[in-house]
Write a protein that holds these residues in place. Structure first.
Motif, PDB file in Angstrom:
ATOM      1  N   PHE A 101       0.871  -1.183   0.000  1.00 48.53           N
ATOM      2  CA  PHE A 101       0.000   0.000   0.000  1.00 48.53           C
ATOM      3  C   PHE A 101       0.903   1.227   0.000  1.00 48.53           C
ATOM      4  O   PHE A 101       1.141   1.839   1.036  1.00 48.53           O
ATOM      5  CB  PHE A 101      -0.926  -0.010   1.218  1.00 48.53           C
ATOM      6  N   PHE A 156      -1.274   6.137  -2.379  1.00 53.53           N
ATOM      7  CA  PHE A 156      -2.638   5.827  -1.933  1.00 53.53           C
ATOM      8  C   PHE A 156      -2.910   6.313  -0.514  1.00 53.53           C
ATOM      9  O   PHE A 156      -4.029   6.190  -0.024  1.00 53.53           O
ATOM     10  CB  PHE A 156      -2.887   4.321  -2.013  1.00 53.53           C
ATOM     11  N   THR A 186      -0.868   1.038 -13.516  1.00 53.22           N
ATOM     12  CA  THR A 186      -0.499   0.598 -12.184  1.00 53.22           C
ATOM     13  C   THR A 186      -0.204  -0.892 -12.204  1.00 53.22           C
ATOM     14  O   THR A 186      -0.497  -1.590 -13.184  1.00 53.22           O
ATOM     15  CB  THR A 186      -1.625   0.911 -11.175  1.00 53.22           C
ATOM     16  N   HIS A 224      -2.520  -3.532  -7.450  1.00 52.65           N
ATOM     17  CA  HIS A 224      -3.131  -2.321  -6.890  1.00 52.65           C
ATOM     18  C   HIS A 224      -4.384  -1.893  -7.632  1.00 52.65           C
ATOM     19  O   HIS A 224      -4.928  -0.828  -7.332  1.00 52.65           O
ATOM     20  CB  HIS A 224      -2.108  -1.177  -6.909  1.00 52.65           C
ATOM     21  N   VAL A 266      -7.460  -0.945  -5.442  1.00 56.15           N
ATOM     22  CA  VAL A 266      -7.260   0.294  -4.680  1.00 56.15           C
ATOM     23  C   VAL A 266      -7.428   1.495  -5.605  1.00 56.15           C
ATOM     24  O   VAL A 266      -8.072   2.484  -5.252  1.00 56.15           O
ATOM     25  CB  VAL A 266      -5.867   0.308  -4.020  1.00 56.15           C
TER      26      VAL A 266
END
Length: 473
Positions: free
Chosen positions: A29, A33, A63, A67, A70
């Motif tokens: 993460f 983000f 990306t 991910h 997200v």
């Protein structure tokens, strides 16, 4: 008469792990983000910055496939739609930019491309848009425009650009790019009018593709093939991995900008930062009269020039100067502010030691929402689980644990073997060992449950997925 220009397709580069901002940013993460300055992530702020239909077209986000959910969730949160391209593996910025240029050229042949990093901060969005508009004339004439930042001081953490003669005003030819300098050289560069290299670009796709063809035709062919052979994962293209791996892993600066004769620069002064470390974030965060800055609950006593970031708990400092303290749910960093550029090395040490904190947060994000372990002991574990509206976990079973679920918010649809029930706040259910079960959110607000697991083995790999909406089964 004002010139007419085609729209600019923003290409938002959303890769990278941001290890210099550990422990807030980790591979699972990363920093783009995370809400580092305000309530929104830098990725969301980037999307909002180009949300101007008079200047920009539909955004394209590239990306890593890990991910994608997200990315889609954060786009949904701010009400912005866009296209998503998924990399199976990271190959640095050049292959990503070339793949995005090929995509735009095939879907919107008249558009220009503007490449933006998802993890940069801009404090003056109107100033940024003015700089983008100012670069269009040069880009239309075939220049590959980069945006040089008017230095706020002699920084040693950025590359610099020396600007030459005017091409299409206000754009100037790039006389040369120079690497990150020492302090004395940086002071000289600033005095001579050099600009910081922001790593953002504006160009016509066919110009960059021709440059890449000239310098590295084998990689261009591999990227074309990776797009042609892409699989679709719930509607989003995933590049063919074997083809993509044949493309040279390299930066766009090295592959194109340092070799081309078409480089031009537009100077901008719009509060830009690449947030390359905790010291940079301190520099753009509001400070008290003693130069202290904080995100979260902090108390500074007899302290000067400090930065504190805290997720959940109060952090206090006493008698400190130029110190960074970052407290997350499972890790704390305390560092000399002048040495935060070395945090990446700390993360490498943690990886070598096999520490999960190097790459993963205590809060683990999934396509359907997230979970966080609150307590873990020998034969039981307590988790907080949040399921987004419309989210559904896989239909699954466990061989080594039973589970108790208590709903604390929203309406949870619970499947246990052949029985399906809707449970509301303060209601609970029991999932026996081996039972086939699923948790769903049929409502309009997040569902939150507390899960208590009991059993001989509580690892995440004790999941047998029988059916999954996100194609993980």
């Amino acid at each position: 008469m004002q010139a007419s220009f085609p729209s600019i397709r923003p290409v938002i580069m959303c890769g990278g792990s941001g290890t210099r901002l550990w422990p807030a940013s980790r591979e699972a993460f990363p920093k783009q983000f995370a809400p580092l300055l305000g309530d929104r992530s830098t990725f969301q702020e980037t999307l909002l910055r180009v949300n101007d239909p008079a200047l920009f077209g539909r955004p394209l986000v590239i990306t890593n496939k890990a991910h994608r959910f997200v990315v889609e969730r954060q786009m949904h949160e701010i009400g912005i739609a866009g296209d998503v391209l998924l990399e199976p593996v990271a190959r640095d910025s050049a292959p990503a930019i070339i793949a995005s240029s090929l995509h735009v050229a095939s879907h919107d042949p008249e558009a220009m491309v503007m490449v933006l990093a998802a993890d940069h901060m801009v404090l003056d969005p109107p100033g940024f848009r003015a700089a983008a508009a100012a670069g269009r004339a040069a880009a239309m004439q075939g220049a590959i425009v980069t945006f040089g930042i008017v230095p706020a001081g002699p920084a040693t953490g950025y590359g610099y650009i020396e600007a030459g003669e005017i091409t299409a005003a206000p754009a100037r030819r790039v006389a040369r790019f120079v690497e990150k300098p020492d302090r004395a050289t940086a002071e000289r560069y600033v005095a001579e009018g050099f600009l910081w290299n922001s790593g953002n670009f504006l160009f016509r796709p066919e110009i960059v593709l021709a440059e890449y063809e000239r310098n590295d035709p084998e990689s261009l062919a591999a990227i074309r093939e990776a797009l042609t052979r892409a699989n679709r994962d719930l509607g989003a293209p995933v590049f063919d991995e074997d083809s993509f791996l044949r493309a040279r892993k390299t930066s766009f600066d090295y592959a194109v900008m340092e070799k081309t004769t078409r480089a031009a620069v537009v100077a901008g002064d719009f509060g830009w930062s690449d947030i390359g470390g905790w010291d940079a974030l301190w520099g753009i965060t509001a400070q008290d009269q003693h130069g202290n800055a904080a995100r979260g609950d902090a108390l500074f006593t007899d302290s000067e020039g400090c930065y504190v970031s805290s997720e959940d708990q109060l952090v206090t400092t006493l008698g400190l100067k130029d110190v960074v303290v970052v407290a997350t749910r499972d890790a704390v960093l305390v560092a000399d502010k002048g040495r935060t550029g070395e945090v990446k090395g700390v993360v490498e040490t943690l990886r070598k030691q096999g520490r999960s904190e190097a790459s993963h947060h205590a809060r683990v994000y999934r396509p359907w929402g997230w979970y966080q372990t609150l307590e873990l002991q020998d034969r039981f574990q307590v988790k907080r689980i949040v399921v987004y509206p419309g989210g559904r976990l896989s239909l699954q079973k466990h061989f080594h644990r039973a589970e108790h679920w208590v709903v604390v918010r929203g309406t949870a649809r619970v499947t246990v073997n052949e029985t399906v029930n809707d449970l509301t706040e303060n209601q609970s259910t029991y999932i026996p060992l081996g039972a086939v079960h699923r948790l769903e959110n049929p409502g309009l607000i997040d569902v939150e449950i507390i899960e208590v697991q009991t059993g001989a083995y509580l690892g995440e790999d004790d999941i047998v997925r029988l059916e999954d909406a996100y194609q993980r089964a």
